[in-house]
Design a protein around this motif. Structure first.
Motif, PDB file in Angstrom:
ATOM      1  N   PRO A   1      -8.576  -2.261  12.223  1.00 19.69           N
ATOM      2  CA  PRO A   1      -7.297  -1.664  11.832  1.00 19.69           C
ATOM      3  C   PRO A   1      -7.375  -0.938  10.494  1.00 19.69           C
ATOM      4  CG  PRO A   1      -7.278  -4.002  11.333  1.00 19.69           C
ATOM      5  CD  PRO A   1      -8.635  -3.711  11.910  1.00 19.69           C
TER       6      PRO A   1
ATOM      7  N   LEU B   1       4.067  -7.645  13.312  1.00 20.21           N
ATOM      8  CA  LEU B   1       3.135  -6.581  12.928  1.00 20.21           C
ATOM      9  C   LEU B   1       1.675  -7.025  13.057  1.00 20.21           C
ATOM     10  CD1 LEU B   1       3.557  -4.104   9.961  1.00 20.21           C
ATOM     11  CD2 LEU B   1       1.328  -5.019  10.571  1.00 20.21           C
TER      12      LEU B   1
ATOM     13  N   MET C   1      -4.244   1.767  15.452  1.00 22.24           N
ATOM     14  CA  MET C   1      -3.011   2.030  14.703  1.00 22.24           C
ATOM     15  C   MET C   1      -1.877   1.405  15.505  1.00 22.24           C
ATOM     16  SD  MET C   1      -3.814   3.511  11.968  1.00 22.24           S
ATOM     17  CE  MET C   1      -2.173   3.830  11.381  1.00 22.24           C
TER      18      MET C   1
ATOM     19  N   SER D   1     -15.136 -16.082   7.893  1.00 23.51           N
ATOM     20  CA  SER D   1     -14.200 -16.298   6.785  1.00 23.51           C
ATOM     21  C   SER D   1     -15.012 -16.838   5.618  1.00 23.51           C
ATOM     22  CB  SER D   1     -13.131 -17.322   7.196  1.00 23.51           C
ATOM     23  OG  SER D   1     -13.704 -18.614   7.272  1.00 23.51           O
ATOM     24  N   SER D   2     -14.341 -17.115   4.516  1.00 26.01           N
ATOM     25  CA  SER D   2     -15.058 -17.826   3.451  1.00 26.01           C
ATOM     26  C   SER D   2     -15.147 -19.300   3.837  1.00 26.01           C
ATOM     27  CB  SER D   2     -14.334 -17.673   2.111  1.00 26.01           C
ATOM     28  OG  SER D   2     -13.161 -18.451   2.123  1.00 26.01           O
TER      29      SER D   2
ATOM     30  N   THR E   1      -1.020  -5.963  16.069  1.00 18.05           N
ATOM     31  CA  THR E   1      -2.240  -5.252  15.645  1.00 18.05           C
ATOM     32  C   THR E   1      -3.472  -5.956  16.210  1.00 18.05           C
ATOM     33  OG1 THR E   1      -1.129  -4.564  13.621  1.00 18.05           O
ATOM     34  CG2 THR E   1      -3.533  -4.422  13.645  1.00 18.05           C
TER      35      THR E   1
ATOM     36  N   LYS F   1       0.837  -1.212   0.000  1.00 16.80           N
ATOM     37  CA  LYS F   1       0.000   0.000   0.000  1.00 16.80           C
ATOM     38  C   LYS F   1       0.869   1.259   0.000  1.00 16.80           C
ATOM     39  CE  LYS F   1      -4.024  -1.964   2.382  1.00 16.80           C
ATOM     40  NZ  LYS F   1      -4.870  -1.929   3.604  1.00 16.80           N
TER      41      LYS F   1
ATOM     42  N   SER G   1      -0.295 -11.432  -1.451  1.00 15.52           N
ATOM     43  CA  SER G   1      -0.947 -10.590  -0.440  1.00 15.52           C
ATOM     44  C   SER G   1      -2.017  -9.705  -1.089  1.00 15.52           C
ATOM     45  CB  SER G   1       0.105  -9.730   0.266  1.00 15.52           C
ATOM     46  OG  SER G   1      -0.492  -8.820   1.155  1.00 15.52           O
TER      47      SER G   1
ATOM     48  N   ARG H   1     -13.973 -21.772   2.443  1.00  9.20           N
ATOM     49  CA  ARG H   1     -12.682 -22.458   2.272  1.00  9.20           C
ATOM     50  C   ARG H   1     -11.922 -22.547   3.589  1.00  9.20           C
ATOM     51  NH1 ARG H   1     -12.461 -19.054  -2.073  1.00  9.20           N
ATOM     52  NH2 ARG H   1     -11.381 -17.469  -0.850  1.00  9.20           N
TER      53      ARG H   1
ATOM     54  N   GLY I   1      -5.663 -10.795  -1.676  1.00  6.11           N
ATOM     55  CA  GLY I   1      -6.657 -10.795  -0.602  1.00  6.11           C
ATOM     56  C   GLY I   1      -7.078 -12.182  -0.167  1.00  6.11           C
TER      57      GLY I   1
ATOM     58  N   TYR J   1     -18.892 -16.141   5.078  1.00  6.07           N
ATOM     59  CA  TYR J   1     -19.493 -14.850   4.720  1.00  6.07           C
ATOM     60  C   TYR J   1     -20.238 -14.871   3.387  1.00  6.07           C
ATOM     61  CZ  TYR J   1     -15.154 -14.028   1.970  1.00  6.07           C
ATOM     62  OH  TYR J   1     -14.099 -14.139   1.097  1.00  6.07           O
TER      63      TYR J   1
ATOM     64  N   GLY K   1      -3.420 -16.733   6.722  1.00  2.00           N
ATOM     65  CA  GLY K   1      -2.278 -16.534   7.601  1.00  2.00           C
ATOM     66  C   GLY K   1      -1.266 -15.627   6.926  1.00  2.00           C
TER      67      GLY K   1
HETATM   68  N1  NAP Z   1      -3.947  -0.016  11.360  1.00  2.00           N
HETATM   69  C1  NAP Z   1      -2.891  -0.810  11.471  1.00  2.00           C
HETATM   70  O1  NAP Z   1      -1.963  -0.534  12.273  1.00  2.00           O
HETATM   71  C2  NAP Z   1      -2.850  -2.076  10.649  1.00  2.00           C
HETATM   72  C3  NAP Z   1      -1.936  -3.073  10.988  1.00  2.00           C
HETATM   73  C4  NAP Z   1      -1.988  -4.274  10.278  1.00  2.00           C
HETATM   74  C5  NAP Z   1      -2.866  -4.441   9.226  1.00  2.00           C
HETATM   75  N2  NAP Z   1      -3.689  -3.414   8.889  1.00  2.00           N
HETATM   76  C6  NAP Z   1      -4.656  -3.588   7.795  1.00  2.00           C
HETATM   77  O2  NAP Z   1      -5.535  -4.645   8.176  1.00  2.00           O
HETATM   78  C7  NAP Z   1      -6.027  -5.301   7.018  1.00  2.00           C
HETATM   79  C8  NAP Z   1      -5.915  -6.793   7.196  1.00  2.00           C
HETATM   80  O3  NAP Z   1      -4.556  -7.163   7.161  1.00  2.00           O
HETATM   81  P1  NAP Z   1      -4.171  -8.687   7.022  1.00  2.00           P
HETATM   82  O4  NAP Z   1      -2.685  -8.785   7.021  1.00  2.00           O
HETATM   83  O5  NAP Z   1      -4.951  -9.501   7.975  1.00  2.00           O
HETATM   84  O6  NAP Z   1      -4.734  -8.982   5.545  1.00  2.00           O
HETATM   85  P2  NAP Z   1      -4.712 -10.340   4.731  1.00  2.00           P
HETATM   86  O7  NAP Z   1      -3.979 -11.389   5.487  1.00  2.00           O
HETATM   87  O8  NAP Z   1      -4.220 -10.030   3.366  1.00  2.00           O
HETATM   88  O9  NAP Z   1      -6.258 -10.742   4.633  1.00  2.00           O
HETATM   89  C9  NAP Z   1      -6.566 -11.771   3.762  1.00  2.00           C
HETATM   90  C10 NAP Z   1      -7.686 -12.623   4.354  1.00  2.00           C
HETATM   91  O10 NAP Z   1      -8.903 -11.881   4.360  1.00  2.00           O
HETATM   92  C11 NAP Z   1      -9.960 -12.800   4.143  1.00  2.00           C
HETATM   93  N3  NAP Z   1     -11.134 -12.105   3.604  1.00  2.00           N
HETATM   94  C12 NAP Z   1     -11.242 -11.472   2.423  1.00  2.00           C
HETATM   95  N4  NAP Z   1     -12.491 -10.940   2.284  1.00  2.00           N
HETATM   96  C13 NAP Z   1     -13.160 -11.240   3.437  1.00  2.00           C
HETATM   97  C14 NAP Z   1     -14.466 -10.956   3.924  1.00  2.00           C
HETATM   98  N5  NAP Z   1     -15.350 -10.265   3.198  1.00  2.00           N
HETATM   99  N6  NAP Z   1     -14.803 -11.392   5.148  1.00  2.00           N
HETATM  100  C15 NAP Z   1     -13.937 -12.095   5.905  1.00  2.00           C
HETATM  101  N7  NAP Z   1     -12.681 -12.410   5.495  1.00  2.00           N
HETATM  102  C16 NAP Z   1     -12.298 -11.981   4.276  1.00  2.00           C
HETATM  103  C17 NAP Z   1      -9.374 -13.772   3.156  1.00  2.00           C
HETATM  104  O11 NAP Z   1     -10.022 -15.014   3.271  1.00  2.00           O
HETATM  105  P3  NAP Z   1     -10.936 -15.602   2.070  1.00  2.00           P
HETATM  106  O12 NAP Z   1     -10.026 -15.835   0.925  1.00  2.00           O
HETATM  107  O13 NAP Z   1     -11.488 -16.831   2.671  1.00  2.00           O
HETATM  108  O14 NAP Z   1     -11.961 -14.550   1.765  1.00  2.00           O
HETATM  109  C18 NAP Z   1      -7.916 -13.881   3.578  1.00  2.00           C
HETATM  110  O15 NAP Z   1      -7.669 -14.997   4.434  1.00  2.00           O
HETATM  111  C19 NAP Z   1      -5.224  -4.745   5.826  1.00  2.00           C
HETATM  112  O16 NAP Z   1      -6.011  -3.814   5.131  1.00  2.00           O
HETATM  113  C20 NAP Z   1      -4.037  -4.058   6.493  1.00  2.00           C
HETATM  114  O17 NAP Z   1      -3.524  -3.010   5.719  1.00  2.00           O
HETATM  115  C21 NAP Z   1      -3.714  -2.241   9.575  1.00  2.00           C
END
Ligand code: NAP
Length: 324
Positions: A236, A126, A260, A178-179, A130, A45, A300, A181, A303, A197, A307
């Motif tokens: 987040p 990270l 954050m 989750s989905s 979070t 991002k 990544s 899957r 989406g 979902y 894990g």
């Molecule tokens: N504010 C902060 O300090 C901070 C820190 C860390 C992360 N973040 C943000 O938090 C977000 C999540 O980060 P992440 O690392 O967890 O992302 P990620 O690992 O890329 O998330 C992917 C997961 O989201 C699931 N998913 C997708 N659509 C979904 C839905 N509609 N409902 C439920 N699950 C769904 C996917 O599963 P399926 O394939 O089964 O859909 C996949 O397992 C990001 O946008 C990141 O930028 C912010």
């Protein structure tokens, strides 16, 4: 040293393998020979430019999560020694984890617990912090003997899979979204229910919750009716409407809060203790060598990662060796 660097905004295609000088540790810093790092959505991002004015200064070596061996220590460092296995969420804007050597402040670094591999250690900082800070500090999760009911939306993702485990370890009753899957995995992580979902009206009959932690999606209004009075929604990824709601009505029946991350060694140690107690693990979605960081980012960006996406930086096969 070898590093993946970018010198302009763009997608994964702007990443290139370069030679960079070894960084010298300043006061309070460690130089770490990075064995593994992990990808977080913030990496791509930032480079995409969508978070301007949060701009990296180019050339930019992305990557905030590292695990490796202390290679040199700066002045004023105590409690760490050359050769020690450590992990950290480094950086602020400087990042630098997608390289063979990176700098880590001692204030954000922990010795890896016994039995943890570099790959698992690189996944945790990270995303794990979070999840922890959102649940504990922003939403009021009681960390021991919790009787709270917690909904984690995005339960299979990097942040979400740690959030499920942290809340379960606290004693809470956890429902994950989750989905289809990934519902089996979410149950394995300790959720009493895993909801798909894609099924219409799947949340019917699940309320009330004390905490809703939404790590994927922006639709807080969907979840407010599911909260008990005083129950908290935390995310987040606050969209503009979440911020407006959070600021406009801080004394509402149900607070809406953003998290954050504030990287710090004390919170990483909390996660390490959960790991040592057998209550927390890193689910590894996929692994890529350093020179294929662009492919790791693509995974990544899709989406669909389940894990963490891990980058084998050293490429010497040591990323799976557990710490002694
Ligand atoms: N504010 C902060 O300090 C901070 C820190 C860390 C992360 N973040 C943000 O938090 C977000 C999540 O980060 P992440 O690392 O967890 O992302 P990620 O690992 O890329 O998330 C992917 C997961 O989201 C699931 N998913 C997708 N659509 C979904 C839905 N509609 N409902 C439920 N699950 C769904 C996917 O599963 P399926 O394939 O089964 O859909 C996949 O397992 C990001 O946008 C990141 O930028 C912010």
């Amino acid at each position: 040293m070898r590093a993946m660097s970018c010198s302009r905004y763009g997608g994964p295609e702007v990443l290139e393998l370069v030679e960079r000088p070894m960084p010298a540790p300043g006061p309070g810093q460690l130089r770490v020979r990075v064995v593994a790092s992990s990808v977080n959505p913030i990496d791509w991002k930032l480079v995409s430019g969508i978070l301007r004015p949060l701009v990296p200064s180019f050339p930019f070596v992305p990557g905030y999560d590292i695990a490796g061996q202390v290679d040199a220590v700066g002045t004023g460092v105590s409690g760490f020694a050359v050769g020690q296995r450590v992990h950290a969420r480094i950086g602020a804007m400087s990042a630098g984890g997608s390289a063979e050597y990176a700098l880590a402040g001692v204030d954000v670094t922990c010795a890896m617990p016994e039995g943890m591999s570099y790959a698992d250690a690189a996944g945790l900082p990270l995303a794990g912090m979070t999840a922890l800070q959102g649940l504990r500090d922003r939403a009021g999760l009681v960390m021991r003997g919790s009787t709270q009911r917690v909904l984690v939306v995005g339960a299979s993702g990097g942040v979400g899979h740690y959030a499920v485990q942290i809340a379960v370890a606290a004693g809470a009753t956890v429902v994950g979204v989750s989905s289809g899957r990934n519902t089996a995995l979410v149950r394995q992580l300790g959720a009493v229910e895993a909801l798909d979902y894609t099924v219409p009206d799947v949340l019917r009959g699940q309320a009330p919750f004390d905490i809703v932690y939404q790590s994927v999606g922006h639709d807080y209004a969907t979840y407010l009716p599911l909260l008990r009075p005083g129950g908290c929604f935390v995310t987040p990824i606050p969209g503009p409407s979440t911020f407006v709601r959070a600021l406009a009505n801080p004394f509402a029946r149900n607070p809406v809060r953003a998290i954050m991350l504030k990287s710090n060694a004390a919170d990483l140690a909390v996660l390490d203790q959960l790991y040592e107690a057998g209550a927390l693990k890193t689910v590894v979605d996929s692994r890529f060598p350093l020179e294929r960081l662009a492919d790791a980012w693509q995974r990544s960006i899709s989406g669909r990662a389940v894990g963490k996406v891990i980058v084998d930086v050293s490429g010497d096969g040591s990323a799976d060796v557990p710490a002694e």
